[in-house]
Write an enzyme that holds these catalytic residues in place. Structure first.
Site, PDB file in Angstrom:
ATOM      1  N   ARG A  16       0.852  -1.388  -0.634  1.00 23.71           N
ATOM      2  CA  ARG A  16      -0.343  -0.186   0.479  1.00 23.71           C
ATOM      3  C   ARG A  16       0.578   1.455   0.019  1.00 23.71           C
ATOM      4  O   ARG A  16       2.123   0.947  -0.042  1.00 23.71           O
ATOM      5  CB  ARG A  16      -0.889   0.794   1.253  1.00 23.71           C
ATOM      6  CG  ARG A  16      -0.394   0.378   2.226  1.00 23.71           C
ATOM      7  CD  ARG A  16      -0.967   0.308   3.872  1.00 23.71           C
ATOM      8  NE  ARG A  16      -0.570   0.512   4.927  1.00 23.71           N
ATOM      9  CZ  ARG A  16      -1.760   0.053   6.563  1.00 23.71           C
ATOM     10  NH1 ARG A  16      -2.134  -0.541   6.387  1.00 23.71           N
ATOM     11  NH2 ARG A  16      -0.244   0.268   7.006  1.00 23.71           N
ATOM     12  N   ASP A  37       5.615  -7.798   1.939  1.00 21.34           N
ATOM     13  CA  ASP A  37       5.699  -6.922   2.671  1.00 21.34           C
ATOM     14  C   ASP A  37       4.460  -7.674   3.916  1.00 21.34           C
ATOM     15  O   ASP A  37       4.338  -9.630   3.843  1.00 21.34           O
ATOM     16  CB  ASP A  37       3.982  -6.027   2.135  1.00 21.34           C
ATOM     17  CG  ASP A  37       4.194  -4.923   3.084  1.00 21.34           C
ATOM     18  OD1 ASP A  37       3.706  -4.913   4.468  1.00 21.34           O
ATOM     19  OD2 ASP A  37       3.318  -3.667   2.120  1.00 21.34           O
ATOM     20  N   ASP A  60       9.263 -10.314   5.643  1.00 17.84           N
ATOM     21  CA  ASP A  60       9.468  -9.963   7.586  1.00 17.84           C
ATOM     22  C   ASP A  60      10.881  -8.808   6.654  1.00 17.84           C
ATOM     23  O   ASP A  60      12.079 -10.078   6.437  1.00 17.84           O
ATOM     24  CB  ASP A  60       9.674 -10.455   9.017  1.00 17.84           C
ATOM     25  CG  ASP A  60      10.366  -9.642   9.801  1.00 17.84           C
ATOM     26  OD1 ASP A  60      11.057  -8.309   9.419  1.00 17.84           O
ATOM     27  OD2 ASP A  60      10.131 -10.300  10.930  1.00 17.84           O
ATOM     28  N   ASN A  87      12.038   0.095  -0.202  1.00 19.04           N
ATOM     29  CA  ASN A  87      11.072   0.640   0.724  1.00 19.04           C
ATOM     30  C   ASN A  87      10.495   0.312   1.962  1.00 19.04           C
ATOM     31  O   ASN A  87       9.761   1.861   2.579  1.00 19.04           O
ATOM     32  CB  ASN A  87       9.731   0.672  -0.670  1.00 19.04           C
ATOM     33  CG  ASN A  87       8.784   1.436  -0.318  1.00 19.04           C
ATOM     34  OD1 ASN A  87       8.538   3.020  -0.063  1.00 19.04           O
ATOM     35  ND2 ASN A  87       7.239   0.950   0.564  1.00 19.04           N
ATOM     36  N   TYR A 150      13.628   7.594  13.615  1.00 17.06           N
ATOM     37  CA  TYR A 150      13.302   7.530  12.133  1.00 17.06           C
ATOM     38  C   TYR A 150      14.640   8.545  11.911  1.00 17.06           C
ATOM     39  O   TYR A 150      14.846   8.274  10.642  1.00 17.06           O
ATOM     40  CB  TYR A 150      11.944   8.595  12.218  1.00 17.06           C
ATOM     41  CG  TYR A 150      11.167   8.889  10.733  1.00 17.06           C
ATOM     42  CD1 TYR A 150      10.948   7.163  10.150  1.00 17.06           C
ATOM     43  CD2 TYR A 150      11.421   9.584  10.224  1.00 17.06           C
ATOM     44  CE1 TYR A 150      10.717   7.808   8.449  1.00 17.06           C
ATOM     45  CE2 TYR A 150      11.656  10.181   8.469  1.00 17.06           C
ATOM     46  CZ  TYR A 150      10.436   8.555   7.707  1.00 17.06           C
ATOM     47  OH  TYR A 150      10.292   8.552   6.791  1.00 17.06           O
ATOM     48  N   LYS A 154      17.431   6.870   9.640  1.00 25.42           N
ATOM     49  CA  LYS A 154      17.013   7.379   7.185  1.00 25.42           C
ATOM     50  C   LYS A 154      18.475   8.246   7.219  1.00 25.42           C
ATOM     51  O   LYS A 154      18.786   8.645   5.795  1.00 25.42           O
ATOM     52  CB  LYS A 154      15.977   9.093   7.388  1.00 25.42           C
ATOM     53  CG  LYS A 154      14.206   8.011   7.819  1.00 25.42           C
ATOM     54  CD  LYS A 154      14.568   6.661   5.916  1.00 25.42           C
ATOM     55  CE  LYS A 154      13.122   6.134   6.524  1.00 25.42           C
ATOM     56  NZ  LYS A 154      12.531   5.005   4.901  1.00 25.42           N
TER      57      LYS A 154
END
Length: 244
Positions: A16, A37, A60, A87, A150, A154
């Site tokens: 999604r 996913d 996973d 992603n 986060y 990143k």
């Protein structure tokens, strides 16, 4: 449309949001795609739209054994992998005081370790093909500060991308990172955050948030031969937000 004709791609977190947008764009451009996913229902439903061109595998991304299975099944179904889009990722907005060690390590495992594992286990398949493009989805928080955990991961994705690009360039494998800003995904436009996002959009130079396909267009470019001389670079898709 055949910008990815003959390519075999793995797209993690593809069930999604931005991942699903990447899947649709890749299939439209001629790629065979393996969607992975943990969201099995949504992943299988998306895959069913494309018939034999797409395969879904529950995955996973933090587990090496799962990565080995995904690559093996991709090869058995479509042939050697030539594109990887890392992603999958999560976010958490907690302060450094409030976040627990367990929560922090979970973010690191999903956002950072999974990218390492993906590259590690896909590269041998790309070597069989004699070519490859790895696209690691980072964030504008891989360029500027944001939430603890986060942001850290990143930035790490950005660094791993450069390290891997240097190691793999002579082998015909390119590695680049994409850094989306505020994107119109279900998580962002849900009712309890819609007003805040619309207010924030006023401070983006382009005065709006992005559509998922605007990120997918950059991912497609990096997966294709059009970006044949691009490696080790970061591509911001943020409406000018980080240029301020």
């Amino acid at each position: 449309m055949d910008r990815l004709a003959g390519r075999v791609a793995i797209i993690t977190g593809g069930a999604r949001g931005m991942g699903a947008s990447h899947v649709r764009k890749f299939v439209a451009e001629g790629a065979k795609v393996v969607i992975t996913d943990i969201l099995e229902g949504e992943g299988r439903e998306l895959a069913s739209e494309f018939g034999e061109n797409v395969k879904f595998i529950k995955h996973d991304v933090t587990k090496a054994a799962d990565w080995k299975t995904v690559v093996a099944e991709a090869e058995n179904t479509f042939g050697p992998v030539t594109v990887l889009v890392n992603n999958a990722g999560i976010s958490m907005n907690k302060s450094i005081i409030d976040i627990t060690e367990e929560e922090y390590r979970r973010i690191v495992d999903i956002n950072q370790v999974s990218v390492f594992l993906g590259m590690k286990y896909v590269v041998p398949s790309m070597l069989k093909a004699g070519t490859g493009s790895i696209v690691n989805i980072s964030s504008i928080n891989g360029l500027v500060g944001g939430a603890i955990g986060y942001t850290d991961t990143k930035f790490a994705v950005r660094g791993m991308t450069k390290a891997a690009a240097l190691q793999l360039a002579a082998k015909g494998i390119r590695v680049n990172s994409v850094h989306p800003g505020v994107i119109e995904t279900p998580m962002i436009v849900q009712e309890d955050s819609k007003d805040a996002i619309q207010e924030f959009a006023k401070y983006i130079p382009n005065r709006r948030i992005a559509k998922p396909e605007e990120v997918s267009n950059v991912v497609l470019f990096l997966a294709s031969d059009e970006s044949s001389y691009c490696t080790g670079s970061e591509f911001a898709v943020d409406g000018g937000l980080t240029a301020q």
